[in-house]
Enzyme design. Structure first.
Site, short mmCIF file in Angstrom:
data_model
loop_
_atom_site.label_atom_id
_atom_site.label_comp_id
_atom_site.label_asym_id
_atom_site.label_seq_id
_atom_site.Cartn_x
_atom_site.Cartn_y
_atom_site.Cartn_z
N GLY A 117 0.80 -1.21 0.00
CA GLY A 117 0.00 0.00 0.00
C GLY A 117 0.83 1.26 0.00
O GLY A 117 0.37 2.32 -0.46
N GLU A 140 2.65 -9.04 -1.23
CA GLU A 140 1.37 -9.66 -0.91
C GLU A 140 1.34 -11.16 -1.15
O GLU A 140 0.60 -11.90 -0.49
CB GLU A 140 0.25 -8.99 -1.72
CG GLU A 140 -0.06 -7.56 -1.29
CD GLU A 140 0.92 -6.54 -1.86
OE1 GLU A 140 0.81 -5.37 -1.51
OE2 GLU A 140 1.82 -6.93 -2.65
#
Length: 349
Positions: A117, A140
């Protein structure tokens, strides 16, 4: 520094600053940080007193480690938290798009760790600064998720098939390689950042050609990384392995090569969640030639389905909660993941 998770300041010279202020978590993003950030960016877009924005993180560890995925783990057994998690992703992606659309300069200081992010938030900034301390990655895949925050847009802009390699392996990059994939605009030594920011903050931007003078200022501080990257030398190999449109074919190509790089890369990929691998490759293929907005919309749909996928929560458990790094995925082999299952992750809801 206060106990507020995000800080906003402005000065008479037209400089606004956003400081992510959760240094103990390497400034991991939360819903309560994103809501006011989105509002401020929208407000500053219309405010003629604001000429540029500085985006930075508090503490010495890094700019931003990404979304606070550990906090989302509770959504597994709580429908209210699940709803809050979906709201988090929605506003995160909206904020990422606003940064990319912002009509004034945004100087993003990517010193130290910048992952997930944190990359999504800063990728659209007009001037992205990295240092010798930068560690850049979309990690991720390590927790059974997928590279979101518009990754299918910007990873596809990397040379050749490097974007697929970075997505499927969660490889951490340093300065020279971040520049090679156009993940940043300038390398400035970390010990010069304070002086640079001070000069930006003390310059009157109301009486100057902002874009031209800012670029001249950044150029005066910009250097070449002292350490060479590795991606350029691996470009041909990566393109050969990752040009295939199925994970099985990529693994087969790697298996046929006995080089250290091929062996290590194959081992790394096979350590990830098979669901994540197949969905992520499909995501990157779908994202080729798409706009950032379209990729973020796909990410919103994918996040919805991943939040209902038990292998995602198992990945978070193994890496962030129990930290045993021994995930027991439901789908253990690539062969266990059907095309129908992959397609279901892309269905609007």
């Amino acid at each position: 520094m206060t106990d507020q998770a995000i800080l906003f300041t402005t000065n008479e010279n037209g400089v606004a600053t956003i400081t992510l202020n959760r240094p103990k978590t390497i400034n991991a993003l939360t819903y309560d940080m994103l809501v006011p950030m989105k509002q401020k960016i929208q407000e500053w877009e219309q405010d003629q007193a604001i000429q540029m924005v500085i985006l930075k993180g508090a503490g010495s560890k890094g700019f931003c480690a990404g979304g606070d995925m550990k906090a989302l783990y509770k959504a597994r057994q709580d429908s209210e938290i699940l709803q809050e998690a979906e709201q988090f992703f929605a506003i995160e992606y909206q904020t990422d798009e606003l940064v990319a659309q912002f009509s004034k300069p945004i100087v993003a200081c990517l010193d130290g760790i910048v992952m997930g992010g944190g990359i999504g938030l800063s990728y659209g900034a007009s001037h992205r600064i990295i240092t010798e301390r930068t560690k850049w990655a979309m990690p991720e895949m390590n927790i059974g998720f997928f590279p979101d925050v518009g990754a299918a847009y910007y990873l596809n802009k990397a040379p050749g098939y490097i974007g697929r390699y970075l997505a499927l392996t969660a490889t951490v990059l340093h300065a020279a390689d971040v520049l090679y994939i156009s993940g940043a605009d300038a390398f400035i030594p970390s010990d010069r950042l304070t002086d640079l920011l001070h000069q930006i903050e003390t310059t009157n931007w109301h009486t100057t050609n902002t874009g031209k003078q800012l670029q001249e200022l950044l150029d005066a501080y910009t250097e070449q990384p002292k350490t060479d990257g590795t991606l350029a030398s691996l470009q041909a190999d990566i393109d050969r392995y990752f040009s295939f449109n199925s994970v099985e074919e990529i693994i087969d190509a790697l298996t046929k090569d006995t080089s250290d790089f091929a062996v290590k890369t194959r081992e790394t990929i096979l350590s990830k969640s098979p669901v994540s691998l197949k969905v992520t490759l499909a995501q990157l293929i779908k994202g080729e030639g798409e706009t950032l907005k379209a990729c973020l919309e796909t990410d919103r749909i994918l996040a919805h389905h991943f939040m209902r996928n038990e292998d995602f929560f198992e990945g978070v458990r193994s890496v962030l909660v129990d930290k045993d790094h021994q995930p027991q995925y439901r789908y253990k082999q690539l062969a266990d993941v059907s095309e129908e299952l992959v397609s279901s992750f892309f269905k609007a809801y």
